[in-house]
Write a protein that holds these residues in place. Structure first.
Motif, PDB file in Angstrom:
ATOM      1  N   VAL A  43       9.774 -10.083 -12.088  1.00  0.00           N
ATOM      2  CA  VAL A  43       8.830 -10.813 -11.241  1.00  0.00           C
ATOM      3  C   VAL A  43       9.411 -10.878  -9.833  1.00  0.00           C
ATOM      4  O   VAL A  43      10.577 -11.235  -9.659  1.00  0.00           O
ATOM      5  CB  VAL A  43       8.580 -12.241 -11.778  1.00  0.00           C
ATOM      6  CG1 VAL A  43       7.672 -13.011 -10.846  1.00  0.00           C
ATOM      7  CG2 VAL A  43       8.011 -12.186 -13.176  1.00  0.00           C
ATOM      8  N   LEU A  44       8.609 -10.500  -8.852  1.00  0.00           N
ATOM      9  CA  LEU A  44       9.064 -10.485  -7.463  1.00  0.00           C
ATOM     10  C   LEU A  44       9.451 -11.897  -7.024  1.00  0.00           C
ATOM     11  O   LEU A  44       8.739 -12.856  -7.327  1.00  0.00           O
ATOM     12  CB  LEU A  44       7.931  -9.958  -6.578  1.00  0.00           C
ATOM     13  CG  LEU A  44       8.368  -9.354  -5.256  1.00  0.00           C
ATOM     14  CD1 LEU A  44       9.126  -8.050  -5.488  1.00  0.00           C
ATOM     15  CD2 LEU A  44       7.155  -9.085  -4.379  1.00  0.00           C
ATOM     16  N   ASP A  45      10.576 -12.012  -6.320  1.00  0.00           N
ATOM     17  CA  ASP A  45      11.085 -13.318  -5.901  1.00  0.00           C
ATOM     18  C   ASP A  45      11.217 -13.351  -4.375  1.00  0.00           C
ATOM     19  O   ASP A  45      12.280 -13.081  -3.818  1.00  0.00           O
ATOM     20  CB  ASP A  45      12.438 -13.545  -6.578  1.00  0.00           C
ATOM     21  CG  ASP A  45      13.052 -14.889  -6.218  1.00  0.00           C
ATOM     22  OD1 ASP A  45      12.448 -15.617  -5.413  1.00  0.00           O
ATOM     23  OD2 ASP A  45      14.122 -15.210  -6.745  1.00  0.00           O
ATOM     24  N   PRO A  46      10.134 -13.685  -3.679  1.00  0.00           N
ATOM     25  CA  PRO A  46      10.178 -13.659  -2.214  1.00  0.00           C
ATOM     26  C   PRO A  46      11.187 -14.639  -1.620  1.00  0.00           C
ATOM     27  O   PRO A  46      11.812 -14.343  -0.602  1.00  0.00           O
ATOM     28  CB  PRO A  46       8.754 -14.025  -1.791  1.00  0.00           C
ATOM     29  CG  PRO A  46       8.020 -14.373  -3.018  1.00  0.00           C
ATOM     30  CD  PRO A  46       8.835 -14.084  -4.214  1.00  0.00           C
ATOM     31  N   GLN A  47      11.363 -15.789  -2.278  1.00  0.00           N
ATOM     32  CA  GLN A  47      12.340 -16.765  -1.773  1.00  0.00           C
ATOM     33  C   GLN A  47      13.762 -16.190  -1.850  1.00  0.00           C
ATOM     34  O   GLN A  47      14.533 -16.290  -0.891  1.00  0.00           O
ATOM     35  CB  GLN A  47      12.243 -18.060  -2.596  1.00  0.00           C
ATOM     36  CG  GLN A  47      12.958 -19.236  -1.950  1.00  0.00           C
ATOM     37  CD  GLN A  47      13.005 -20.467  -2.850  1.00  0.00           C
ATOM     38  OE1 GLN A  47      12.439 -20.485  -3.948  1.00  0.00           O
ATOM     39  NE2 GLN A  47      13.690 -21.496  -2.401  1.00  0.00           N
ATOM     40  N   GLY A  48      14.066 -15.556  -2.987  1.00  0.00           N
ATOM     41  CA  GLY A  48      15.371 -14.918  -3.145  1.00  0.00           C
ATOM     42  C   GLY A  48      15.579 -13.821  -2.118  1.00  0.00           C
ATOM     43  O   GLY A  48      16.666 -13.692  -1.536  1.00  0.00           O
ATOM     44  N   LYS A  49      14.545 -13.020  -1.884  1.00  0.00           N
ATOM     45  CA  LYS A  49      14.624 -11.934  -0.897  1.00  0.00           C
ATOM     46  C   LYS A  49      14.880 -12.491   0.505  1.00  0.00           C
ATOM     47  O   LYS A  49      15.665 -11.927   1.275  1.00  0.00           O
ATOM     48  CB  LYS A  49      13.322 -11.117  -0.890  1.00  0.00           C
ATOM     49  CG  LYS A  49      13.217 -10.114  -2.017  1.00  0.00           C
ATOM     50  CD  LYS A  49      14.000  -8.832  -1.698  1.00  0.00           C
ATOM     51  CE  LYS A  49      14.215  -7.957  -2.929  1.00  0.00           C
ATOM     52  NZ  LYS A  49      15.621  -7.744  -3.244  1.00  0.00           N
ATOM     53  N   ALA A  50      14.217 -13.606   0.826  1.00  0.00           N
ATOM     54  CA  ALA A  50      14.395 -14.222   2.143  1.00  0.00           C
ATOM     55  C   ALA A  50      15.834 -14.726   2.304  1.00  0.00           C
ATOM     56  O   ALA A  50      16.447 -14.551   3.363  1.00  0.00           O
ATOM     57  CB  ALA A  50      13.406 -15.364   2.328  1.00  0.00           C
ATOM     58  N   ILE A  51      16.369 -15.335   1.242  1.00  0.00           N
ATOM     59  CA  ILE A  51      17.754 -15.824   1.295  1.00  0.00           C
ATOM     60  C   ILE A  51      18.710 -14.644   1.474  1.00  0.00           C
ATOM     61  O   ILE A  51      19.639 -14.684   2.286  1.00  0.00           O
ATOM     62  CB  ILE A  51      18.104 -16.618   0.010  1.00  0.00           C
ATOM     63  CG1 ILE A  51      17.254 -17.884  -0.092  1.00  0.00           C
ATOM     64  CG2 ILE A  51      19.581 -16.966  -0.027  1.00  0.00           C
ATOM     65  CD1 ILE A  51      17.349 -18.594  -1.441  1.00  0.00           C
ATOM     66  N   GLU A  52      18.464 -13.559   0.705  1.00  0.00           N
ATOM     67  CA  GLU A  52      19.323 -12.373   0.794  1.00  0.00           C
ATOM     68  C   GLU A  52      19.324 -11.824   2.220  1.00  0.00           C
ATOM     69  O   GLU A  52      20.375 -11.519   2.790  1.00  0.00           O
ATOM     70  CB  GLU A  52      18.809 -11.315  -0.190  1.00  0.00           C
ATOM     71  CG  GLU A  52      19.721 -10.130  -0.341  1.00  0.00           C
ATOM     72  CD  GLU A  52      19.259  -9.175  -1.445  1.00  0.00           C
ATOM     73  OE1 GLU A  52      18.743  -9.659  -2.488  1.00  0.00           O
ATOM     74  OE2 GLU A  52      19.386  -7.967  -1.261  1.00  0.00           O
ATOM     75  N   HIS A  53      18.138 -11.722   2.798  1.00  0.00           N
ATOM     76  CA  HIS A  53      18.017 -11.201   4.149  1.00  0.00           C
ATOM     77  C   HIS A  53      18.763 -12.095   5.140  1.00  0.00           C
ATOM     78  O   HIS A  53      19.489 -11.603   6.021  1.00  0.00           O
ATOM     79  CB  HIS A  53      16.532 -11.103   4.512  1.00  0.00           C
ATOM     80  CG  HIS A  53      16.296 -10.480   5.852  1.00  0.00           C
ATOM     81  ND1 HIS A  53      16.441  -9.132   6.075  1.00  0.00           N
ATOM     82  CD2 HIS A  53      15.972 -11.020   7.040  1.00  0.00           C
ATOM     83  CE1 HIS A  53      16.204  -8.871   7.352  1.00  0.00           C
ATOM     84  NE2 HIS A  53      15.905 -10.007   7.954  1.00  0.00           N
ATOM     85  N   ALA A  54      18.606 -13.410   4.983  1.00  0.00           N
ATOM     86  CA  ALA A  54      19.275 -14.349   5.888  1.00  0.00           C
ATOM     87  C   ALA A  54      20.791 -14.239   5.747  1.00  0.00           C
ATOM     88  O   ALA A  54      21.519 -14.289   6.747  1.00  0.00           O
ATOM     89  CB  ALA A  54      18.812 -15.770   5.598  1.00  0.00           C
ATOM     90  N   LEU A  55      21.284 -14.067   4.514  1.00  0.00           N
ATOM     91  CA  LEU A  55      22.734 -13.927   4.305  1.00  0.00           C
ATOM     92  C   LEU A  55      23.247 -12.653   4.975  1.00  0.00           C
ATOM     93  O   LEU A  55      24.304 -12.661   5.613  1.00  0.00           O
ATOM     94  CB  LEU A  55      23.059 -13.922   2.806  1.00  0.00           C
ATOM     95  CG  LEU A  55      22.961 -15.278   2.099  1.00  0.00           C
ATOM     96  CD1 LEU A  55      23.090 -15.110   0.592  1.00  0.00           C
ATOM     97  CD2 LEU A  55      24.024 -16.257   2.593  1.00  0.00           C
ATOM     98  N   HIS A  56      22.488 -11.566   4.852  1.00  0.00           N
ATOM     99  CA  HIS A  56      22.890 -10.312   5.514  1.00  0.00           C
ATOM    100  C   HIS A  56      22.956 -10.517   7.026  1.00  0.00           C
ATOM    101  O   HIS A  56      23.901 -10.091   7.677  1.00  0.00           O
ATOM    102  CB  HIS A  56      21.922  -9.189   5.154  1.00  0.00           C
ATOM    103  CG  HIS A  56      22.045  -8.727   3.743  1.00  0.00           C
ATOM    104  ND1 HIS A  56      21.170  -7.835   3.155  1.00  0.00           N
ATOM    105  CD2 HIS A  56      22.951  -9.037   2.772  1.00  0.00           C
ATOM    106  CE1 HIS A  56      21.527  -7.630   1.896  1.00  0.00           C
ATOM    107  NE2 HIS A  56      22.591  -8.341   1.638  1.00  0.00           N
ATOM    108  N   THR A  57      21.943 -11.207   7.556  1.00  0.00           N
ATOM    109  CA  THR A  57      21.903 -11.465   9.001  1.00  0.00           C
ATOM    110  C   THR A  57      23.110 -12.282   9.449  1.00  0.00           C
ATOM    111  O   THR A  57      23.630 -12.090  10.548  1.00  0.00           O
ATOM    112  CB  THR A  57      20.602 -12.223   9.361  1.00  0.00           C
ATOM    113  OG1 THR A  57      19.508 -11.490   8.828  1.00  0.00           O
ATOM    114  CG2 THR A  57      20.431 -12.352  10.860  1.00  0.00           C
ATOM    115  N   LEU A  58      23.569 -13.200   8.580  1.00  0.00           N
ATOM    116  CA  LEU A  58      24.726 -14.038   8.929  1.00  0.00           C
ATOM    117  C   LEU A  58      26.054 -13.298   8.743  1.00  0.00           C
ATOM    118  O   LEU A  58      27.117 -13.865   8.988  1.00  0.00           O
ATOM    119  CB  LEU A  58      24.730 -15.301   8.062  1.00  0.00           C
ATOM    120  CG  LEU A  58      23.716 -16.386   8.429  1.00  0.00           C
ATOM    121  CD1 LEU A  58      23.717 -17.482   7.378  1.00  0.00           C
ATOM    122  CD2 LEU A  58      24.025 -16.982   9.792  1.00  0.00           C
ATOM    123  N   GLY A  59      25.999 -12.057   8.258  1.00  0.00           N
ATOM    124  CA  GLY A  59      27.229 -11.281   8.131  1.00  0.00           C
ATOM    125  C   GLY A  59      27.780 -11.179   6.715  1.00  0.00           C
ATOM    126  O   GLY A  59      28.824 -10.585   6.492  1.00  0.00           O
TER     127      GLY A  59
END
Lengths: 80, 80
Positions: free
Chosen positions: B13-29
């Motif tokens: 099941v697609l998890d948009p909240q998880g994807k958003a967190i992952e993206h934010a973590l990548h952005t933070l380094g």
């Protein structure tokens, strides 16, 4: 390595989501339920090799993004 | 008796909240983070005396309110 981060509101911080769940459970007939608190779990895969490095990295993530440490506590669980 | 209910999205099941967190973590380094999934924990106090009755009651709560069993799994943890 896998990590699970449990983010919960600190004691004493009002939890409207938990209160709403409690009220809904009472309405559904589950009368013996009290002190409902709602929290979050974030599961993630890490490339860090050893446990100490992984824990340090996840702690940094919690402080910078995953938890609001003013009102929330976090607990980190590492699974090899 | 205390109970903790862990509600997580089913695999696939697609998890948009998880994807958003992952993206934010990548952005933070935090580059070495993958497969981030977000879930919920609900903690509650029960008046049920024995463990079997408590588990049955919490399962009923999960099926009726706490989890959407079409897309979510739940796990119940009882603490005496």
């Amino acid at each position: 390595m896998k990590a699970k981060v449990h983010v919960t509101l600190k004691r004493g911080v009002l939890d409207p989501q938990g209160k709403a769940i409690e009220h809904a459970l009472h309405t559904l007939g589950f009368g013996g339920v009290e002190n409902v608190r709602a929290g979050k779990v974030i599961e993630l895969d890490l490339t860090a090799a050893d446990e100490a490095a992984a824990r340090q990295e996840v702690e940094a993530m919690c402080n910078r993004l995953l938890a609001n440490t003013v009102i929330e506590d976090y607990a980190i669980e590492l699974v090899a």
